[in-house]
Design a protein around this motif. Sequence first.
Motif, PDB file in Angstrom:
ATOM      1  N   PRO A  55       0.807  -1.230   0.000  1.00  0.00           N
ATOM      2  CA  PRO A  55       0.000   0.000   0.000  1.00  0.00           C
ATOM      3  C   PRO A  55       0.838   1.277   0.000  1.00  0.00           C
ATOM      4  CG  PRO A  55      -0.046  -1.067   2.151  1.00  0.00           C
ATOM      5  CD  PRO A  55       0.611  -2.027   1.216  1.00  0.00           C
ATOM      6  N   GLU A  56       2.030   1.231   0.583  1.00  0.00           N
ATOM      7  CA  GLU A  56       2.876   2.420   0.630  1.00  0.00           C
ATOM      8  C   GLU A  56       3.280   2.871  -0.769  1.00  0.00           C
ATOM      9  OE1 GLU A  56       4.732   5.685   1.846  1.00  0.00           O
ATOM     10  OE2 GLU A  56       3.577   4.369   3.168  1.00  0.00           O
ATOM     11  N   SER A  57       3.501   1.922  -1.659  1.00  0.00           N
ATOM     12  CA  SER A  57       3.888   2.278  -3.029  1.00  0.00           C
ATOM     13  C   SER A  57       2.782   3.067  -3.726  1.00  0.00           C
ATOM     14  CB  SER A  57       4.211   1.013  -3.831  1.00  0.00           C
ATOM     15  OG  SER A  57       5.300   0.326  -3.263  1.00  0.00           O
ATOM     16  N   THR A  63       0.741  10.575  -4.216  1.00  0.00           N
ATOM     17  CA  THR A  63       1.185  11.939  -3.917  1.00  0.00           C
ATOM     18  C   THR A  63       1.854  12.561  -5.139  1.00  0.00           C
ATOM     19  OG1 THR A  63       3.285  11.131  -2.997  1.00  0.00           O
ATOM     20  CG2 THR A  63       1.478  11.483  -1.454  1.00  0.00           C
ATOM     21  N   ALA A  64       2.582  11.745  -5.902  1.00  0.00           N
ATOM     22  CA  ALA A  64       3.215  12.259  -7.125  1.00  0.00           C
ATOM     23  C   ALA A  64       2.157  12.648  -8.150  1.00  0.00           C
ATOM     24  CB  ALA A  64       4.170  11.217  -7.695  1.00  0.00           C
ATOM     25  N   TYR A  65       1.134  11.812  -8.302  1.00  0.00           N
ATOM     26  CA  TYR A  65       0.029  12.163  -9.204  1.00  0.00           C
ATOM     27  C   TYR A  65      -0.645  13.465  -8.740  1.00  0.00           C
ATOM     28  CZ  TYR A  65      -0.178   7.738 -11.869  1.00  0.00           C
ATOM     29  OH  TYR A  65       0.076   6.683 -12.711  1.00  0.00           O
ATOM     30  N   GLY A  66      -0.829  13.587  -7.424  1.00  0.00           N
ATOM     31  CA  GLY A  66      -1.447  14.802  -6.892  1.00  0.00           C
ATOM     32  C   GLY A  66      -0.623  16.027  -7.198  1.00  0.00           C
ATOM     33  N   ARG A  67       0.690  15.907  -7.051  1.00  0.00           N
ATOM     34  CA  ARG A  67       1.567  17.036  -7.355  1.00  0.00           C
ATOM     35  C   ARG A  67       1.502  17.398  -8.834  1.00  0.00           C
ATOM     36  NH1 ARG A  67       3.057  21.130  -4.898  1.00  0.00           N
ATOM     37  NH2 ARG A  67       3.725  19.914  -3.094  1.00  0.00           N
ATOM     38  N   ALA A  68       1.306  16.394  -9.686  1.00  0.00           N
ATOM     39  CA  ALA A  68       1.238  16.629 -11.129  1.00  0.00           C
ATOM     40  C   ALA A  68      -0.140  17.101 -11.582  1.00  0.00           C
ATOM     41  CB  ALA A  68       1.616  15.355 -11.876  1.00  0.00           C
ATOM     42  N   GLY A  69      -1.102  17.158 -10.648  1.00  0.00           N
ATOM     43  CA  GLY A  69      -2.452  17.576 -10.995  1.00  0.00           C
ATOM     44  C   GLY A  69      -3.287  16.484 -11.630  1.00  0.00           C
ATOM     45  N   GLN A  70      -2.818  15.250 -11.554  1.00  0.00           N
ATOM     46  CA  GLN A  70      -3.567  14.119 -12.104  1.00  0.00           C
ATOM     47  C   GLN A  70      -4.459  13.554 -10.991  1.00  0.00           C
ATOM     48  OE1 GLN A  70       0.439  12.875 -14.500  1.00  0.00           O
ATOM     49  NE2 GLN A  70      -1.167  11.335 -14.541  1.00  0.00           N
ATOM     50  N   ASN A  71      -5.521  14.278 -10.708  1.00  0.00           N
ATOM     51  CA  ASN A  71      -6.322  14.000  -9.517  1.00  0.00           C
ATOM     52  C   ASN A  71      -7.014  12.638  -9.547  1.00  0.00           C
ATOM     53  OD1 ASN A  71      -5.677  16.489  -8.325  1.00  0.00           O
ATOM     54  ND2 ASN A  71      -7.305  17.527  -9.441  1.00  0.00           N
ATOM     55  N   LYS A  72      -7.545  12.236 -10.711  1.00  0.00           N
ATOM     56  CA  LYS A  72      -8.226  10.944 -10.783  1.00  0.00           C
ATOM     57  C   LYS A  72      -7.271   9.796 -10.488  1.00  0.00           C
ATOM     58  CE  LYS A  72     -11.966  12.203 -13.972  1.00  0.00           C
ATOM     59  NZ  LYS A  72     -12.598  11.927 -15.299  1.00  0.00           N
ATOM     60  N   ASP A  73      -6.065   9.889 -11.051  1.00  0.00           N
ATOM     61  CA  ASP A  73      -5.069   8.852 -10.800  1.00  0.00           C
ATOM     62  C   ASP A  73      -4.645   8.855  -9.331  1.00  0.00           C
ATOM     63  OD1 ASP A  73      -4.970   7.929 -13.453  1.00  0.00           O
ATOM     64  OD2 ASP A  73      -3.574   9.508 -14.016  1.00  0.00           O
ATOM     65  N   ALA A  76      -7.352   7.253  -7.257  1.00  0.00           N
ATOM     66  CA  ALA A  76      -7.348   5.801  -7.489  1.00  0.00           C
ATOM     67  C   ALA A  76      -6.239   5.127  -6.695  1.00  0.00           C
ATOM     68  CB  ALA A  76      -7.190   5.513  -8.972  1.00  0.00           C
ATOM     69  N   ASP A  77      -5.053   5.742  -6.660  1.00  0.00           N
ATOM     70  CA  ASP A  77      -3.940   5.140  -5.923  1.00  0.00           C
ATOM     71  C   ASP A  77      -4.172   5.170  -4.417  1.00  0.00           C
ATOM     72  OD1 ASP A  77      -2.433   4.212  -7.989  1.00  0.00           O
ATOM     73  OD2 ASP A  77      -0.807   5.654  -7.779  1.00  0.00           O
ATOM     74  N   PHE A  78      -4.679   6.298  -3.911  1.00  0.00           N
ATOM     75  CA  PHE A  78      -4.950   6.363  -2.471  1.00  0.00           C
ATOM     76  C   PHE A  78      -6.039   5.364  -2.082  1.00  0.00           C
ATOM     77  CE2 PHE A  78      -3.519  11.000  -2.889  1.00  0.00           C
ATOM     78  CZ  PHE A  78      -2.235  10.705  -2.472  1.00  0.00           C
ATOM     79  N   ALA A  93      -5.810  10.968   4.604  1.00  0.00           N
ATOM     80  CA  ALA A  93      -5.573  12.418   4.634  1.00  0.00           C
ATOM     81  C   ALA A  93      -5.115  12.926   3.278  1.00  0.00           C
ATOM     82  CB  ALA A  93      -4.548  12.757   5.711  1.00  0.00           C
ATOM     83  N   ASN A  94      -4.269  12.152   2.588  1.00  0.00           N
ATOM     84  CA  ASN A  94      -3.820  12.572   1.264  1.00  0.00           C
ATOM     85  C   ASN A  94      -4.963  12.562   0.251  1.00  0.00           C
ATOM     86  OD1 ASN A  94      -1.146  13.094   1.927  1.00  0.00           O
ATOM     87  ND2 ASN A  94      -0.495  10.992   1.558  1.00  0.00           N
ATOM     88  N   ARG A  95      -5.814  11.540   0.331  1.00  0.00           N
ATOM     89  CA  ARG A  95      -6.967  11.501  -0.579  1.00  0.00           C
ATOM     90  C   ARG A  95      -7.912  12.660  -0.273  1.00  0.00           C
ATOM     91  NH1 ARG A  95     -10.872   6.261  -1.044  1.00  0.00           N
ATOM     92  NH2 ARG A  95     -11.582   7.076   0.964  1.00  0.00           N
ATOM     93  N   ALA A  96      -8.043  13.005   1.007  1.00  0.00           N
ATOM     94  CA  ALA A  96      -8.896  14.134   1.389  1.00  0.00           C
ATOM     95  C   ALA A  96      -8.435  15.420   0.720  1.00  0.00           C
ATOM     96  CB  ALA A  96      -8.891  14.305   2.911  1.00  0.00           C
ATOM     97  N   LEU A  97      -7.131  15.623   0.683  1.00  0.00           N
ATOM     98  CA  LEU A  97      -6.610  16.834   0.047  1.00  0.00           C
ATOM     99  C   LEU A  97      -6.973  16.879  -1.430  1.00  0.00           C
ATOM    100  CD1 LEU A  97      -4.907  19.414  -0.015  1.00  0.00           C
ATOM    101  CD2 LEU A  97      -2.921  17.967  -0.458  1.00  0.00           C
ATOM    102  N   VAL A  98      -6.834  15.757  -2.117  1.00  0.00           N
ATOM    103  CA  VAL A  98      -7.144  15.732  -3.547  1.00  0.00           C
ATOM    104  C   VAL A  98      -8.647  15.941  -3.760  1.00  0.00           C
ATOM    105  CG1 VAL A  98      -7.043  14.381  -5.668  1.00  0.00           C
ATOM    106  CG2 VAL A  98      -5.170  14.254  -4.028  1.00  0.00           C
TER     107      VAL A  98
END
Length: 272
Positions: A55-57, A63-73, A76-78, A93-98
Amino acid sequence: MLFDAKRLAAVSLLALLAACQTVSAPSVITLDKAQGSSENISSLTATVNADPRNPESYNVRGTAYGRAGQNKDAIADFTTAIQLNPNFYQAYANRALVYRQTGDNQAALADYNAAIRLNPNYDGAYIGRGNLYRTANRNREALADFQKAIDLNTTDPRAYHNRGLLYQRDGQHKQAIEDFSTAISLRADAPEPYSGRGVSYLALGDDENAFSDFNMALKLNDRSAEYWTNQAIVFERRGDKARAAKSYARAAQLDPNYKPAKDGLARTRGTA
């Protein structure tokens, strides 16, 4: 004419105070921009493929997708990370931000609540939920969340910055200045607390310290219409219309829809 100058300065300050409340604080995802690059995402994808049950991967790639603005991806990862580890409070918490970035505040709130249920001592979730409350004008709940994070001895500057914004909104500028100063001590390269502190200095009539903070904010980020407007307001209060107009013009160039800049430019160019 003196009355008019004071009135215009007061109008400018009110606009600045209102605009300051819309500024977003640094997000939960604090990766360097390079970590959202296609090269880094490709590398993280290789890591996911090598161990698809980790799950950590997925959380890291999310988080990298989030930084790139690829919100759907990112979502999905979170989500996959949470499915693999239902107790993964950081992924919530990370999914909440997106979710918040996509405007789905209900889903964001549910995820922050889940993160806090799983780990009542997770300061990041309180800060994220508090900022969600703050932007929804649920100030009492926001203040409680920021205070909780601070009581947990957080070293995250966002807790102090956001609490400072609430104090500022309530006219408690001395307390706001203290919080912005603490945020700066925790992260000196973030422009937002300098801007916020400058606004409160200006509200207290301390134009010199305000000007110094506004200039520092601009040094750290000269692409912000708000920061150029802040600087312009001090020039305007000093009676230096030429420099004020120049700074207002730069702000309006960066954001043609930023009303404090447009109004200030009209005043200092004599078209108001």
